[in-house]
Design a protein around this motif. Structure first.
Motif, PDB file in Angstrom:
ATOM      1  N   THR A   1       8.539  -7.396  40.223  1.00 21.51           N
ATOM      2  CA  THR A   1       9.326  -6.246  39.795  1.00 21.51           C
ATOM      3  C   THR A   1       8.379  -5.199  39.236  1.00 21.51           C
ATOM      4  O   THR A   1       7.612  -5.472  38.306  1.00 21.51           O
ATOM      5  CB  THR A   1      10.367  -6.652  38.739  1.00 21.51           C
ATOM      6  OG1 THR A   1      11.223  -7.641  39.307  1.00 21.51           O
ATOM      7  CG2 THR A   1      11.202  -5.461  38.304  1.00 21.51           C
ATOM      8  N   LEU A   2       8.443  -4.016  39.823  1.00 25.85           N
ATOM      9  CA  LEU A   2       7.634  -2.889  39.384  1.00 25.85           C
ATOM     10  C   LEU A   2       8.523  -1.953  38.580  1.00 25.85           C
ATOM     11  O   LEU A   2       9.610  -1.590  39.039  1.00 25.85           O
ATOM     12  CB  LEU A   2       7.069  -2.148  40.605  1.00 25.85           C
ATOM     13  CG  LEU A   2       6.278  -0.872  40.339  1.00 25.85           C
ATOM     14  CD1 LEU A   2       5.006  -1.176  39.540  1.00 25.85           C
ATOM     15  CD2 LEU A   2       5.943  -0.194  41.659  1.00 25.85           C
ATOM     16  N   LEU A   3       8.091  -1.605  37.369  1.00 24.62           N
ATOM     17  CA  LEU A   3       8.813  -0.628  36.574  1.00 24.62           C
ATOM     18  C   LEU A   3       8.255   0.757  36.877  1.00 24.62           C
ATOM     19  O   LEU A   3       7.099   0.904  37.286  1.00 24.62           O
ATOM     20  CB  LEU A   3       8.689  -0.929  35.079  1.00 24.62           C
ATOM     21  CG  LEU A   3       9.224  -2.287  34.614  1.00 24.62           C
ATOM     22  CD1 LEU A   3       9.159  -2.376  33.089  1.00 24.62           C
ATOM     23  CD2 LEU A   3      10.624  -2.548  35.117  1.00 24.62           C
ATOM     24  N   GLU A   4       9.083   1.762  36.667  1.00 25.91           N
ATOM     25  CA  GLU A   4       8.708   3.136  36.987  1.00 25.91           C
ATOM     26  C   GLU A   4       7.435   3.574  36.251  1.00 25.91           C
ATOM     27  O   GLU A   4       6.678   4.395  36.748  1.00 25.91           O
ATOM     28  CB  GLU A   4       9.869   4.075  36.653  1.00 25.91           C
ATOM     29  CG  GLU A   4       9.729   5.445  37.239  1.00 25.91           C
ATOM     30  CD  GLU A   4      10.984   6.277  37.038  1.00 25.91           C
ATOM     31  OE1 GLU A   4      11.431   6.876  38.023  1.00 25.91           O
ATOM     32  OE2 GLU A   4      11.510   6.323  35.901  1.00 25.91           O
ATOM     33  N   ASP A   5       7.181   2.986  35.072  1.00 27.80           N
ATOM     34  CA  ASP A   5       5.984   3.348  34.304  1.00 27.80           C
ATOM     35  C   ASP A   5       4.727   2.631  34.791  1.00 27.80           C
ATOM     36  O   ASP A   5       3.653   2.773  34.213  1.00 27.80           O
ATOM     37  CB  ASP A   5       6.196   3.118  32.808  1.00 27.80           C
ATOM     38  CG  ASP A   5       6.361   1.643  32.440  1.00 27.80           C
ATOM     39  OD1 ASP A   5       6.139   0.752  33.298  1.00 27.80           O
ATOM     40  OD2 ASP A   5       6.719   1.371  31.271  1.00 27.80           O
ATOM     41  N   GLY A   6       4.841   1.833  35.860  1.00 31.83           N
ATOM     42  CA  GLY A   6       3.683   1.171  36.450  1.00 31.83           C
ATOM     43  C   GLY A   6       3.498  -0.290  36.069  1.00 31.83           C
ATOM     44  O   GLY A   6       2.695  -0.994  36.686  1.00 31.83           O
ATOM     45  N   ARG A   7       4.223  -0.777  35.076  1.00 27.63           N
ATOM     46  CA  ARG A   7       4.098  -2.195  34.715  1.00 27.63           C
ATOM     47  C   ARG A   7       4.683  -3.073  35.824  1.00 27.63           C
ATOM     48  O   ARG A   7       5.668  -2.691  36.451  1.00 27.63           O
ATOM     49  CB  ARG A   7       4.812  -2.493  33.400  1.00 27.63           C
ATOM     50  CG  ARG A   7       4.102  -1.901  32.192  1.00 27.63           C
ATOM     51  CD  ARG A   7       4.856  -2.193  30.918  1.00 27.63           C
ATOM     52  NE  ARG A   7       6.110  -1.429  30.918  1.00 27.63           N
ATOM     53  CZ  ARG A   7       7.185  -1.759  30.206  1.00 27.63           C
ATOM     54  NH1 ARG A   7       7.190  -2.840  29.449  1.00 27.63           N
ATOM     55  NH2 ARG A   7       8.268  -1.007  30.249  1.00 27.63           N
ATOM     56  N   LYS A   8       4.057  -4.228  36.035  1.00 25.13           N
ATOM     57  CA  LYS A   8       4.528  -5.184  37.039  1.00 25.13           C
ATOM     58  C   LYS A   8       4.782  -6.523  36.367  1.00 25.13           C
ATOM     59  O   LYS A   8       4.031  -6.946  35.492  1.00 25.13           O
ATOM     60  CB  LYS A   8       3.473  -5.390  38.132  1.00 25.13           C
ATOM     61  CG  LYS A   8       3.265  -4.208  39.010  1.00 25.13           C
ATOM     62  CD  LYS A   8       2.240  -4.527  40.102  1.00 25.13           C
ATOM     63  CE  LYS A   8       1.962  -3.287  40.926  1.00 25.13           C
ATOM     64  NZ  LYS A   8       0.951  -3.555  41.955  1.00 25.13           N
ATOM     65  N   PHE A   9       5.852  -7.185  36.824  1.00 30.59           N
ATOM     66  CA  PHE A   9       6.209  -8.501  36.314  1.00 30.59           C
ATOM     67  C   PHE A   9       6.467  -9.411  37.500  1.00 30.59           C
ATOM     68  O   PHE A   9       7.084  -8.990  38.483  1.00 30.59           O
ATOM     69  CB  PHE A   9       7.460  -8.419  35.430  1.00 30.59           C
ATOM     70  CG  PHE A   9       7.264  -7.560  34.220  1.00 30.59           C
ATOM     71  CD1 PHE A   9       6.804  -8.112  33.036  1.00 30.59           C
ATOM     72  CD2 PHE A   9       7.512  -6.198  34.270  1.00 30.59           C
ATOM     73  CE1 PHE A   9       6.612  -7.312  31.919  1.00 30.59           C
ATOM     74  CE2 PHE A   9       7.319  -5.394  33.157  1.00 30.59           C
ATOM     75  CZ  PHE A   9       6.866  -5.950  31.978  1.00 30.59           C
ATOM     76  N   VAL A  10       6.002 -10.640  37.405  1.00 27.93           N
ATOM     77  CA  VAL A  10       6.221 -11.610  38.466  1.00 27.93           C
ATOM     78  C   VAL A  10       7.096 -12.730  37.926  1.00 27.93           C
ATOM     79  O   VAL A  10       6.770 -13.339  36.899  1.00 27.93           O
ATOM     80  CB  VAL A  10       4.885 -12.179  39.000  1.00 27.93           C
ATOM     81  CG1 VAL A  10       5.139 -13.263  40.028  1.00 27.93           C
ATOM     82  CG2 VAL A  10       4.029 -11.064  39.588  1.00 27.93           C
ATOM     83  N   LEU A  11       8.217 -12.965  38.616  1.00 28.91           N
ATOM     84  CA  LEU A  11       9.089 -14.087  38.278  1.00 28.91           C
ATOM     85  C   LEU A  11       8.857 -15.194  39.273  1.00 28.91           C
ATOM     86  O   LEU A  11       8.839 -14.958  40.484  1.00 28.91           O
ATOM     87  CB  LEU A  11      10.559 -13.684  38.356  1.00 28.91           C
ATOM     88  CG  LEU A  11      11.105 -12.706  37.338  1.00 28.91           C
ATOM     89  CD1 LEU A  11      12.618 -12.575  37.517  1.00 28.91           C
ATOM     90  CD2 LEU A  11      10.788 -13.137  35.933  1.00 28.91           C
ATOM     91  N   LYS A  12       8.716 -16.392  38.755  1.00 26.61           N
ATOM     92  CA  LYS A  12       8.636 -17.595  39.590  1.00 26.61           C
ATOM     93  C   LYS A  12       9.876 -18.421  39.301  1.00 26.61           C
ATOM     94  O   LYS A  12      10.602 -18.153  38.339  1.00 26.61           O
ATOM     95  CB  LYS A  12       7.369 -18.373  39.266  1.00 26.61           C
ATOM     96  CG  LYS A  12       6.122 -17.573  39.595  1.00 26.61           C
ATOM     97  CD  LYS A  12       4.866 -18.334  39.300  1.00 26.61           C
ATOM     98  CE  LYS A  12       3.677 -17.438  39.668  1.00 26.61           C
ATOM     99  NZ  LYS A  12       2.426 -18.146  39.569  1.00 26.61           N
ATOM    100  N   ALA A  13      10.139 -19.401  40.141  1.00 22.30           N
ATOM    101  CA  ALA A  13      11.317 -20.249  39.964  1.00 22.30           C
ATOM    102  C   ALA A  13      11.406 -20.737  38.520  1.00 22.30           C
ATOM    103  O   ALA A  13      10.413 -21.180  37.941  1.00 22.30           O
ATOM    104  CB  ALA A  13      11.263 -21.426  40.928  1.00 22.30           C
ATOM    105  N   GLY A  14      12.598 -20.575  37.945  1.00 28.27           N
ATOM    106  CA  GLY A  14      12.833 -20.994  36.571  1.00 28.27           C
ATOM    107  C   GLY A  14      12.673 -19.892  35.543  1.00 28.27           C
ATOM    108  O   GLY A  14      12.930 -20.101  34.359  1.00 28.27           O
TER     109      GLY A  14
END
Length: 113
Positions: free
Chosen positions: A74-87
Motif C-alpha cells: 500500500t502506497l500512501l499519497e505522501d510516499g510512505r509504503k507499507f507491506v501486509l503479509k498474511a495475518g
C-alpha cells in the motif's frame, strides 16, 4: 463507521457472486455483502488481487483490511509504503490518507468499510 443494529447472520463466501474489477494492471475479484440500512450501511468484501495487480485509482475510503493470503503493498499519497503479509491488517479512516494498492504475488483480503 457506525454499525447499526441488524440481525445475526453467517456468510458462506463461496456462495457470494464474484465480480471483476480491472486495475491499471491485473484484476481484482470481489465478493461483496452489505449489512444494515443506509446511510450507515456496512460493506464487507472478500477480495482477491491477481499477481501484478495495481489499482487504477487513489482510494480515499476508510477501511479495515486483513490480509488472508499473499502480500499487499500500500502506497500512501505522501510516499510512505507499507507491506501486509498474511495475518497482518491495516486501518485507515475516510478521507484520512489517500492510498493505492498493488501486489506482485497476488493477495486475498477481507475488507470492512
Amino acid at each position: 463507521m457506525k454499525i447499526e443494529a441488524f440481525a445475526f447472520g453467517t456468510t458462506n463466501w463461496s456462495e457470494i457472486e464474484k465480480t471483476e474489477h480491472p486495475g491499471e494492471t491485473g484484476m481484482a475479484y470481489w465478493r461483496t455483502c452489505f449489512f444494515g440500512q443506509e446511510p450507515n450501511q456496512i460493506r464487507v468484501r472478500m477480495v482477491e488481487y491477481t499477481p501484478g495487480y495495481l489499482a487504477d485509482h487513489w482510494c480515499q475510503k476508510g477501511h479495515i483490511l486483513f490480509c488472508l493470503e499473499g502480500e499487499l503493498e500500500t502506497l500512501l499519497e505522501d510516499g510512505r509504503k507499507f507491506v501486509l503479509k498474511a495475518g497482518m491488517s491495516y486501518q485507515v479512516g475516510d478521507n484520512a490518507e489517500p492510498h493505492q494498492s498493488s501486489t506482485t504475488t497476488g493477495a486475498k483480503l477481507f475488507i470492512v468499510d
